[in-house]
Design a protein around this motif. Structure first.
Motif, PDB file in Angstrom:
ATOM      1  N   ILE A 275       0.854  -1.194   0.000  1.00 42.55           N
ATOM      2  CA  ILE A 275       0.000   0.000   0.000  1.00 42.55           C
ATOM      3  C   ILE A 275       0.888   1.242   0.000  1.00 42.55           C
ATOM      4  CG2 ILE A 275      -1.716   1.302   1.291  1.00 42.55           C
ATOM      5  CD1 ILE A 275      -2.764  -1.273   2.435  1.00 42.55           C
ATOM      6  N   ILE A 276       1.925   1.190   0.802  1.00 42.80           N
ATOM      7  CA  ILE A 276       2.798   2.354   0.912  1.00 42.80           C
ATOM      8  C   ILE A 276       3.594   2.569  -0.376  1.00 42.80           C
ATOM      9  CG2 ILE A 276       4.768   3.250   2.211  1.00 42.80           C
ATOM     10  CD1 ILE A 276       3.272   2.054   4.640  1.00 42.80           C
ATOM     11  N   CYS A 277       3.987   1.466  -0.997  1.00 46.30           N
ATOM     12  CA  CYS A 277       4.676   1.595  -2.278  1.00 46.30           C
ATOM     13  C   CYS A 277       3.739   2.124  -3.354  1.00 46.30           C
ATOM     14  CB  CYS A 277       5.260   0.262  -2.703  1.00 46.30           C
ATOM     15  SG  CYS A 277       6.668  -0.182  -1.701  1.00 46.30           S
ATOM     16  N   LEU A 278       2.480   1.767  -3.233  1.00 46.44           N
ATOM     17  CA  LEU A 278       1.484   2.279  -4.175  1.00 46.44           C
ATOM     18  C   LEU A 278       1.373   3.802  -4.030  1.00 46.44           C
ATOM     19  CD1 LEU A 278      -0.189   0.772  -6.193  1.00 46.44           C
ATOM     20  CD2 LEU A 278      -1.972   0.485  -4.482  1.00 46.44           C
ATOM     21  N   VAL A 298      -4.814   3.064   5.976  1.00 45.12           N
ATOM     22  CA  VAL A 298      -3.578   3.039   6.760  1.00 45.12           C
ATOM     23  C   VAL A 298      -3.593   4.186   7.760  1.00 45.12           C
ATOM     24  CG1 VAL A 298      -1.077   3.239   6.668  1.00 45.12           C
ATOM     25  CG2 VAL A 298      -2.288   1.984   4.894  1.00 45.12           C
ATOM     26  N   GLU A 299      -3.362   3.819   8.977  1.00 43.42           N
ATOM     27  CA  GLU A 299      -3.386   4.821  10.033  1.00 43.42           C
ATOM     28  C   GLU A 299      -1.986   5.417  10.178  1.00 43.42           C
ATOM     29  OE1 GLU A 299      -4.053   4.835  14.845  1.00 43.42           O
ATOM     30  OE2 GLU A 299      -4.189   2.977  13.708  1.00 43.42           O
ATOM     31  N   LEU A 306       3.555   0.730  10.313  1.00 39.92           N
ATOM     32  CA  LEU A 306       4.589   1.257   9.427  1.00 39.92           C
ATOM     33  C   LEU A 306       5.766   1.835  10.207  1.00 39.92           C
ATOM     34  CD1 LEU A 306       4.374   4.691   9.171  1.00 39.92           C
ATOM     35  CD2 LEU A 306       2.256   4.026   8.084  1.00 39.92           C
ATOM     36  N   THR A 307       5.543   2.135  11.484  1.00 42.22           N
ATOM     37  CA  THR A 307       6.632   2.700  12.264  1.00 42.22           C
ATOM     38  C   THR A 307       7.641   1.639  12.692  1.00 42.22           C
ATOM     39  OG1 THR A 307       5.382   2.409  14.292  1.00 42.22           O
ATOM     40  CG2 THR A 307       5.179   4.531  13.201  1.00 42.22           C
ATOM     41  N   VAL A 314       9.600   6.839   7.562  1.00 40.77           N
ATOM     42  CA  VAL A 314      10.080   8.105   7.011  1.00 40.77           C
ATOM     43  C   VAL A 314       9.534   8.306   5.592  1.00 40.77           C
ATOM     44  CG1 VAL A 314      12.142   9.346   6.284  1.00 40.77           C
ATOM     45  CG2 VAL A 314      12.138   8.108   8.452  1.00 40.77           C
ATOM     46  N   SER A 315       9.643   7.262   4.802  1.00 45.31           N
ATOM     47  CA  SER A 315       9.207   7.345   3.410  1.00 45.31           C
ATOM     48  C   SER A 315       7.704   7.669   3.315  1.00 45.31           C
ATOM     49  CB  SER A 315       9.544   6.011   2.751  1.00 45.31           C
ATOM     50  OG  SER A 315       9.077   5.951   1.469  1.00 45.31           O
TER      51      SER A 315
END
Lengths: 614, 246
Positions: A275-278, A298-299, A306-307, A314-315
């Protein structure tokens, strides 16, 4: 209720689509390297050469194998064992420690041994060799200069890896550390971006490269990359997992919802990171709304998964912050940057030796630049500490951005934007397959994606160019005649001034998220949600020919300071409590030395306080 | 209801479109006609759905062979009416890699119309309404008017709504003359127009009733501590007291 059922319907739909994708695009994307001409050619060429000179090559290989240092061989054997045993601790040690140490020592300027060469060490374990190549190419990209073969082969290897994960019979049993899972996807997107940038530089390509690129087909295409990410998201049912967890479903229910793949930490984390790469891919392609839309489940909080991987943390904040800037939601962007920059500066004390420390620091510096831009366009009193560091790093541009003439200020905005913006890419390849079109493309001097985004951003900056000047004049009055105010401005009549006042009013009202946490039970808790918020302490209204001005003053803020220090004190207290009691060596000795010390410090404190109050 | 809700998910959006833009189906090139039809539906019935239109541009971005210049212009025309939301620039950001059209019989109107649309956009963004109308009514914009905005139901009224959105918070009283240049309506018609908004004409001026934004007040902003900020401290206290009692 209707919401969740709708969602289920939607996802039911998606499942079908997923299958469709598998049938259509996925296979084209994933299969192309194996079936379509180009790799076959390469492969057969390699085979022929191999046959012709097999003897010589064998000897060369033996020599190459012999030249691998023993410590490296031992490392690879251990690493392989750790992977086979799914021993996360040992994998982590090899991945974060051994690999980097040996890279420094033996492979700082050259490639690691080819996977084929070390294959005998790992019983030709195909999965380990894919993972090994993942590391091999990542090393090439980060330390050396990847050539076109590296670029094509790293794509091929990524496809093999994802193919294995997604299209084996059922979920695979391997376990990998979260850090590595993130790095795999992060690197996948990085190589995609790097390839797109490299591909767009038509001038520097030689004949061979042009031929290969013309036949390249789906290699590193947007569709193939998106397919991987969406497939991982859907396979792991990560969105359903997040929603179910948020709704407080029981463990059994969740297990049922997420299915056999989603239960495995490996798939769950891959889905989550996808999801984050998306988010990142959509930003690189200039689709900022969609980027935030895919993040809707995503919270962003200190406790979010993600932390757990700092680089991911960071990204994520960098790209989310940038999206908000592109949506002209400067207060939200500021909030995001401040939150992560504070985190990084606190973390810095503990992580200086992490192998990704440099990268994180670079991203942080770019975020200070973006923060400075947001601050110039929409000043806030969020955090003095961050403002001060931003001034240390980009002080010169910050002072130029605040110049009264917008044309003087523009170059500073430009510098910071270009320095700090994501590495935008073009979605499509230049027309390599069509020599005529390629020649035309060559002539046309297409504008680089970053320049296009810069132009859009600057048009917005210009649009509010007169705001700082107007604001500074308004600060001096509680009411002023409109024509008189117009007289202060350079070449502006009353009408111009009135129009600029409306711009000022618009700029002091932005869309922003009122609270960081999604409101309880709200339907769209997503990052796109927002309300009109006032961002300026100065307010005015035009009454016919009179301008009335009021100012909001902000009371001093104590809470943040007290909270930070209370937390600090608690930590100190915990530490003291946890530390072992001092050994009673010589009775009486420690207490004798301690009291004078403490009384000394308290007495000096007293003097200081006394002075301050006097 | 958040201010962005209608923008993110317009109440007029059909379920079919909702499913399409929220899932992976939005990448399927064969769906472009559904979205294009929806765009034409928006222009005919004065609706607006930024997300669905961005999905069209996304498909064009990935599949240059789908590119339809008329659709692009219509998307941008629609986005003009969304100011002060940044829709226009968001759409523009996806337009970068415009392919040169092979079809020479029908010249691509986009290269000539883009600069005009950009200028119109920047006039609106900078509240230069008289300039906007002057350019829009000029011969330069003839092809834009005759081929595009004329098809876009209520386009001029949507622009007037943009004007109203920035006049309402900034003024208590504005002269009829000034407002008429902003709305591009003769002074006589301004009265009927503002009546719909419950604004009143008094002599030469239009009175804008007090609203949240044109009613200004000096305030002192007090610090607002969120409970979540204290969670660590309270959590710690609870933990240590638990230890103490144990």
């Amino acid at each position: 209720m209707t919401d969740s059922s709708q969602q289920r319907m939607m996802w039911a739909n998606d499942a079908e689509i997923d299958e469709e994708l598998h049938e259509v695009d996925m296979n084209i994307a994933m299969g192309s390297y194996g079936q379509e001409g180009m790799y076959e050619d390469v492969q057969s060429r390699i085979d022929n050469v191999a046959l012709a000179a097999s003897m010589q090559q064998q000897m060369e290989q033996q020599a190459a194998f012999a030249s691998i240092p023993d410590v490296v061989k031992r490392f690879i054997v251990h690493f392989h064992q750790a992977v086979v045993n799914n021993n996360l601790e040992q994998i982590t040690a090899a991945y974060e420690g051994g690999w980097n140490r040996l890279t420094e020592k033996y492979y700082a300027k050259t490639e690691w041994p080819e996977a084929e060469l070390i294959a005998p060490l790992v019983n030709d374990d195909p999965i380990f060799l894919i993972l090994y190549r993942e590391l091999y190419y990542r090393h090439v990209y980060s330390r050396l200069n990847p050539d076109i073969d590296d670029r094509f082969h790293s794509y091929e290897n990524s496809c093999e890896l994802f193919n294995y994960l997604l299209n084996s019979d059922g979920p695979v049993t391997h376990e990998l550390p979260e850090q590595w899972l993130w790095d795999i996807l992060d690197e996948f997107i990085y190589q995609f971006q790097s390839f797109s940038v490299w591909r767009s530089k038509v001038k520097s390509k030689n004949e061979d490269e042009l031929v290969l690129l013309a036949d390249g087909g789906q290699v590193w295409s947007c569709y193939s990359v998106l397919n991987v990410l969406y497939s991982l998201i859907q396979k792991s049912r990560i969105n359903e997992y997040i929603v179910a967890t948020r709704e407080g479903k029981s463990e059994e229910e969740i297990t049922e919802i997420v299915g056999e793949y989603g239960q495995k930490p490996l798939y769950r984390m891959l889905g989550y990171f996808s999801i984050i790469c998306l988010l990142r891919v959509h930003v690189l392609l200039g689709d900022f709304t969609l980027a935030l839309k895919v993040m809707e489940n995503v919270e962003l909080s200190q406790k979010a998964p993600l932390t757990r991987v700092t680089a991911c943390h960071v990204s994520t904040y960098y790209y989310v912050g940038f999206c908000y800037m592109a949506l002209r939601r400067y207060p939200d962007a500021t909030r995001i940057f401040v939150s992560i920059l504070n985190f990084i500066s606190r973390m810095r004390r503990y992580h200086t030796r992490s192998y990704q420390y440099d990268q994180i620091n670079k991203t942080a510096d770019r975020m200070y630049a973006l923060f400075a831009i947001c601050h110039a366009l929409s000043p806030s009193r969020l955090d003095d500490n961050i403002v001060n560091i931003a001034k240390e790093k980009h002080g010169e541009q910050i002072s130029r951005m605040s110049r009264s003439s917008i044309e003087d200020a523009i170059p500073a905005f430009e510098e910071l934007f270009i320095y700090a913006c994501p590495k935008f890419i073009a979605a499509n390849a230049p027309p390599f397959e069509d020599p005529e079109a390629l020649a035309a493309y060559f002539q046309e001097q297409t504008i680089e994606p970053a320049q296009r985004h810069l132009a859009l951003f600057l048009s917005d900056v210009r649009g509010q160019g007169s705001v700082p000047t107007l604001r500074s004049f308004l600060k001096l009055y509680t009411s002023i005649d409109a024509s008189k105010l117009a007289g202060f401005l350079e070449d502006a009549d009353e009408e111009d001034m009135v129009q600029q006042m409306m711009v000022l009013k618009q700029c002091s009202r932005r869309i922003g998220r009122v609270s960081i946490a999604p409101t309880e039970g709200s339907k769209n808790g997503g990052l796109l949600e927002g309300d009109i918020i006032t961002t300026s302490d100065l307010d005015f209204v035009i009454d016919g020919n009179m301008v009335h001005v009021v100012e909001a003053t902000v009371g001093r803020r104590y809470a943040g300071w007290f909270i930070r220090n209370a937390e600090h004190t608690q930590r100190v207290l915990d530490q003291i409590r946890d530390s072992p009691l001092p050994k009673a060596k010589a009775p009486g000795a420690p207490p004798a030395s301690a009291p004078p010390d403490s009384s000394g410090s308290t007495s000096s404190k007293k003097v200081a306080w006394g002075k301050a109050s006097a | 209801m958040a201010a962005t809700a209608e923008w993110e998910t317009p109440s007029t959006r059909p379920d079919e479109i909702e499913n399409l833009v929220s899932g992976v189906d939005r990448y399927n090139p064969s769906n472009v006609s559904i979205l294009e039809d929806y765009l034409y539906h928006q222009t005919r019935s004065n609706e607006y759905d930024c997300f669905a239109n961005l999905a069209i541009l996304k498909l064009y971005q990935f599949n240059p062979q789908l590119y339809n210049p008329d659709v692009v212009v219509n998307v941008l025309v629609k986005a003009l009416t969304a100011i002060p939301f940044p829709d226009f620039n968001l759409c523009f950001a996806l337009l970068g890699e415009r392919p040169t059209l092979n079809n020479q019989d029908e010249p691509d109107p986009v290269p000539t119309l883009l600069p005009l649309l950009t200028t119109l956009h920047s006039h609106l963004l900078q509240c230069r309404y008289p300039k906007f109308w002057a350019l829009f009514k000029s011969s330069e914009c003839e092809s834009l008017r005759d081929n595009y905005t004329v098809e876009c139901a209520g386009f001029e009224d949507s622009i007037r709504e943009v004007v109203i959105k920035s006049v309402r918070p900034a003024f208590k009283k504005i002269s009829v003359e000034r407002l008429s240049t902003y709305l591009d309506l003769p002074a006589a018609e301004v009265a009927t127009y503002v009546e719909k908004l419950d604004w009143k004409v008094e002599g030469q001026d239009v009175i804008i009733p007090p609203n949240q934004e044109n009613h200004i007040e000096a305030t002192v902003v007090r610090e607002n501590v969120q409970f979540s900020q204290l969670s660590k401290i309270i959590g710690h206290a609870a933990k240590t007291s638990a230890i103490a009692t144990a």
